[in-house]
Design an enzyme around this catalytic site. Structure first.
Site, mmCIF file in Angstrom:
data_model
loop_
_atom_site.group_PDB
_atom_site.id
_atom_site.type_symbol
_atom_site.label_atom_id
_atom_site.label_comp_id
_atom_site.label_asym_id
_atom_site.label_seq_id
_atom_site.Cartn_x
_atom_site.Cartn_y
_atom_site.Cartn_z
ATOM 1 N N LYS A 1 1.026 10.007 -5.869
ATOM 2 C CA LYS A 1 0.815 8.862 -6.753
ATOM 3 C C LYS A 1 0.259 7.668 -5.969
ATOM 4 C CE LYS A 1 3.202 6.702 -10.596
ATOM 5 N NZ LYS A 1 4.441 6.733 -11.385
ATOM 6 N N ASN B 1 2.275 10.935 -0.503
ATOM 7 C CA ASN B 1 2.718 10.569 -1.851
ATOM 8 C C ASN B 1 1.511 10.618 -2.769
ATOM 9 O OD1 ASN B 1 3.702 9.495 -4.212
ATOM 10 N ND2 ASN B 1 4.047 7.434 -3.397
ATOM 11 N N GLY C 1 -6.089 3.934 2.766
ATOM 12 C CA GLY C 1 -6.246 2.538 2.350
ATOM 13 C C GLY C 1 -7.661 2.082 2.100
ATOM 14 N N GLU C 2 -8.566 2.392 3.018
ATOM 15 C CA GLU C 2 -9.868 1.764 2.954
ATOM 16 C C GLU C 2 -11.015 2.674 2.554
ATOM 17 O OE1 GLU C 2 -9.799 -1.677 6.229
ATOM 18 O OE2 GLU C 2 -8.502 -0.020 6.657
ATOM 19 N N THR D 1 0.804 -1.222 0.000
ATOM 20 C CA THR D 1 0.000 0.000 0.000
ATOM 21 C C THR D 1 0.836 1.271 0.000
ATOM 22 O OG1 THR D 1 -0.110 -0.399 2.360
ATOM 23 C CG2 THR D 1 -2.043 -0.984 1.082
ATOM 24 N N LYS E 1 -3.741 11.497 6.995
ATOM 25 C CA LYS E 1 -4.593 10.373 7.403
ATOM 26 C C LYS E 1 -4.405 9.244 6.397
ATOM 27 C CE LYS E 1 -8.395 13.177 9.286
ATOM 28 N NZ LYS E 1 -9.784 13.601 8.953
ATOM 29 N N GLY E 2 -4.985 8.093 6.706
ATOM 30 C CA GLY E 2 -4.814 6.935 5.838
ATOM 31 C C GLY E 2 -5.668 6.999 4.590
ATOM 32 N N ARG F 1 -3.619 15.628 4.756
ATOM 33 C CA ARG F 1 -2.480 15.947 3.903
ATOM 34 C C ARG F 1 -2.052 14.715 3.109
ATOM 35 N NH1 ARG F 1 2.093 19.426 4.775
ATOM 36 N NH2 ARG F 1 3.467 19.221 2.969
ATOM 37 N N GLN G 1 -4.274 4.204 -4.164
ATOM 38 C CA GLN G 1 -5.067 3.563 -3.116
ATOM 39 C C GLN G 1 -6.561 3.815 -3.318
ATOM 40 O OE1 GLN G 1 -2.869 1.295 -1.939
ATOM 41 N NE2 GLN G 1 -3.983 1.553 -0.049
HETATM 42 MO MO1 MOS Z 1 -7.669 -3.863 6.819
HETATM 43 S S1 MOS Z 1 -9.355 -5.012 6.541
HETATM 44 O O1 MOS Z 1 -7.788 -3.454 8.469
HETATM 45 O O2 MOS Z 1 -6.373 -4.905 6.455
#
Ligand code: MOS
Length: 734
Positions: A628, A626, A699-700, A467, A696-697, A623, A633
């Protein structure tokens, strides 16, 4: 000062190693004398006993041992506590008893000199089942056998009078279902266990080296210091590699028994049973509003399936309680115990199926009110505070995201009448939904070393599951140290490094960025102290008067020197800075990321073809570190939402409990050809409260709301409200 590195689009730090094959994934590690484990799995979904006849297998060439409930050495259960870091995927350790709880459960394991020998022997194992019964593999079947249980991890919540709805209210009362889905990382789960005396070294594909070490210590009954877990490269996890699964325990124990290293790589079909999945959900949503779109009541009741051997709650409804300004609200979670392997966190657990139900219900409410769905969100969303925690949001750019998405998508041209927007043979459908995901932070320690060769090394026992964590850490260190990226080494995925966070919940970036920055500055401080000492290049100077700029140090009118030179001058290999995150952060704010999606689908009724043609997404996740990687993500997250909406379903045979779709041909996942034109905007505004740089993240959040936006677009195109995922064409032509 303008950022030198942060926020720029940068290629992956580890990209070259990956594409040239130098990055060793767990199973790639060459280990002397390694042997191979192959699991034997139950062919029935429920039985009182499985007895094993290994007579033939034991006489076959290369076979070193066969283990099962009758002869597997003692292992313990882990307390399975997230806060203690010893959470496991399945609380029942492998071979704890001879009972069969689900089809695909390991009932024996063969270890041999080669993989082929182990596999050939595994096929000769005879399993005699006694007391076999038809398994309950669905929520419906499990509920026939008993009432749903309270979900201890997700207590019921209510406010106001959720049961009292005024007579003249506009009401939506609908039930939504989502099937079991499977993570299916391309890199299979894999473990190599090697004992060196009483020390265990694991090459492991895990999202949490620190937790894997602690959980394994509990299960084996040995001190955690005796275990090292390595996972520097991971080919995807999506939640399926967060916790300790049976194959890892089997590898560790059989390796100890044999005095030889053991490698256990799952077969693809094992991924569907013994390594986690997203459970089935059944969610009832009840919304009540007045004619002006003011919310009066919100209820969200979720039932999710779990295993007979493990309790896992898909927390679908907790966001519903937090987000919308309903004075009266109630949410609850219940569990149905089924003969399936243990479910686990998968791609925005809770929020992905929860936002599907919630955001579809709001779309239904918008239709019932004849109100634009963007307008309904603007009138009902709680932009100021979290109703669950009763705290203000640390930041919330949702209003701006709604405006950006609506403008970039061209939403004002939408005719709300279903089926009204045609282009040739195709009917266009436009739908939208809100995205939201928590912005949690874990704890981390980070070590930064400035070395005499002019490079800096950053180490932390977190990991990069694909990720972009390597790159985020490299960019942060480069920014603070003022060094080019090729002078930064990042070392991750080893439990002997300073402890770092689980790669889960999209929390690594928010957790590690401030700590990397802090440790980098401490390393500079350490250098300043050293060079001012006797024999140092700046001997006699007050460390505070020395200037650090782009890896060079100056002051007191003396020559500017690189840190490598000054370290060499005093014959030091390195100086170090170590930092850790503040563990007692006062909770004055609720931290979340927000966003919105608008989606266009094209439905060609003549040939029954449904495609997602276009999507516009705007995300406020603080903020951007990266650019890209962050866009990557969000795009990936959206595509996972597309899979959830239209394709993904793990189908079980109700007669024997087998997963019918236990391979990548039958379990449908989106591929590049399914990718719509995708326009992503990142607000790129620092969160003022989350720590230095305000990241902040990413990913999801991209998957949340995505399935709802697609399903809402399908409704707009076809006039059909599909409440049971995935949307298959047969559901549209029925
Ligand atoms: Mo995520 S489902 O917390 O890897």
């Amino acid at each position: 000062m303008a950022a030198q590195f942060l926020g720029k689009p940068v290629n992956r730090y580890e990209g070259r190693a990956k594409v040239t094959g130098r990055a060793n994934y767990a199973a790639d590690n060459p280990v002397n004398g390694v042997t191979y484990a192959v699991g034997v799995v139950s062919s029935v979904g429920r039985a009182d006993r499985a007895d094993i006849d290994a007579g033939t297998a034991l006489g076959m060439p290369g076979v070193l041992g066969v283990w099962h409930a009758g002869n597997f050495p003692k292992v313990y259960r882990s307390p399975n506590e997230m806060s203690e870091g010893n959470k496991v995927g399945e609380v029942r350790p492998p071979f704890e008893d001879a009972r069969v709880y689900y089809a695909g459960q390991y009932v024996a394991v063969v270890v041999a000199e080669t993989f082929e020998q182990a596999r050939a022997a595994a096929r000769t194992i005879r399993v005699r089942h006694s007391g076999a019964k038809v398994p309950a593999v669905s929520i419906a079947a499990a509920l026939k056998e008993g009432e749903p249980a309270e979900a201890k991890d997700e207590p019921d919540q209510r406010r106001g009078k959720p049961d009292a709805v005024p007579r003249d209210a506009v009401v939506v009362d609908a039930t939504y279902t989502t099937p079991i889905e499977v993570h299916n990382p391309i890199e299979l789960h894999a473990s190599i266990a090697r004992w060196d005396g009483d020390h265990l070294e694991m090459h492991e594909s895990t999202q949490w080296v620190v937790g894997q070490r602690k959980a394994l210590a509990k299960v084996l009954g040995i001190p955690a210091e005796k275990i090292t877990v390595r996972s520097p490269y991971i080919g995807g996890g999506f939640g399926g590699k967060l916790f300790l699964w049976p194959h890892t325990v089997i590898a560790a124990v059989t390796a100890r028994e044999l005095g030889r290293p053991v490698k256990f790589v799952l077969e693809r079909r094992n991924e569907f049973t013994a390594a986690g999945h997203r459970p089935e959900t059944r969610q009832r949503l009840r919304l009540a509003a007045d004619r002006g779109g003011k919310l009066l009541g919100l209820r969200h009741e979720s039932i999710s399936s779990t295993s007979k051997v493990h309790e896992f709650v898909e927390s679908c409804a907790s966001g519903s309680f937090a987000f919308y300004d309903a004075p009266n609200a109630a949410v609850s979670h219940r569990l149905a115990f089924a003969n399936v392997g243990a479910p686990t966190a998968m791609r925005a657990p809770g929020a992905a199926p929860g936002s599907f139900a919630l955001e579809c219900a709001f779309d239904e409410l918008a239709v019932a009110l004849a109100m634009d769905p963007f307008e309904l969100r603007r009138r009902t969303f709680s932009f100021e505070k979290d109703h669950e925690k009763n705290l203000p949001w640390s930041s919330n750019g949702l209003k701006e995201c709604l405006d950006i998405v609506s403008r970039r998508f061209g939403w004002s041209r939408r005719n709300p009448e279903p089926g009204s927007m045609r282009e040739g043979d195709e009917i266009l459908g436009w739908g939208m939904a809100v995205a939201a995901w928590p912005s949690e932070q874990g704890d981390a320690e980070v070590l930064v070393q400035l070395r005499d060769d002019g490079t800096a090394r950053v180490s932390c026992a977190t990991q990069d599951i694909g990720t972009g964590t390597y790159t985020v850490i490299a960019l942060t260190a480069a920014e603070v140290l003022g060094l080019p990226l090729d002078k930064i080494d990042v070392a991750l995925g080893d439990s002997s490094y300073p402890p770092g966070p689980i790669s889960g919940g999209s929390m690594v970036t928010a957790t590690v960025v401030p700590v990397v920055a802090d440790a980098s500055r401490r390393a500079i401080e350490a250098l300043r102290r050293v060079v001012g000492k006797k024999g140092g290049a700046f001997e006699g100077q007050d460390p505070k008067s020395l200037q650090w700029r782009n890896g060079e140090i100056s002051g007191g009118g003396r020559r500017r020197l690189s840190f490598g030179e000054v370290l060499k001058a005093v014959n030091l290999a390195s100086v170090e800075g170590k930092a850790r995150s503040g563990s007692d952060k006062e909770k004055k704010f609720s931290f979340r990321s927000f966003g919105a999606h608008a989606v266009e689908v094209r439905w060609d009724p003549g040939i029954a073809r449904l495609r997602v043609s276009r999507a516009v997404t705007a995300i406020d996740a603080g903020r951007v570190i990266n650019r890209k990687g962050a866009l990557n993500q969000i795009e990936g997250g959206f595509l996972m939402g597309l899979g959830m909406a239209l394709l993904e379903e793990s189908v079980y045979d109700a007669r024997d409990g087998h997963v019918v779709t236990d391979n990548l041909a039958d379990y449908l996942m989106p591929v590049n050809a399914d990718m719509p034109e995708l326009d992503v905007t990142l607000l790129d505004k620092p969160d003022p409260h989350i720590g230095e740089f305000g990241a902040k993240g990413m990913g999801e959040i991209g998957i949340t709301g995505a399935a709802a936006a697609i399903v809402n677009a399908v409704y707009h195109a076809t006039g059909r409200r599909i409440r049971d995922l995935p949307v298959r064409i047969e559901k549209l032509i029925a």
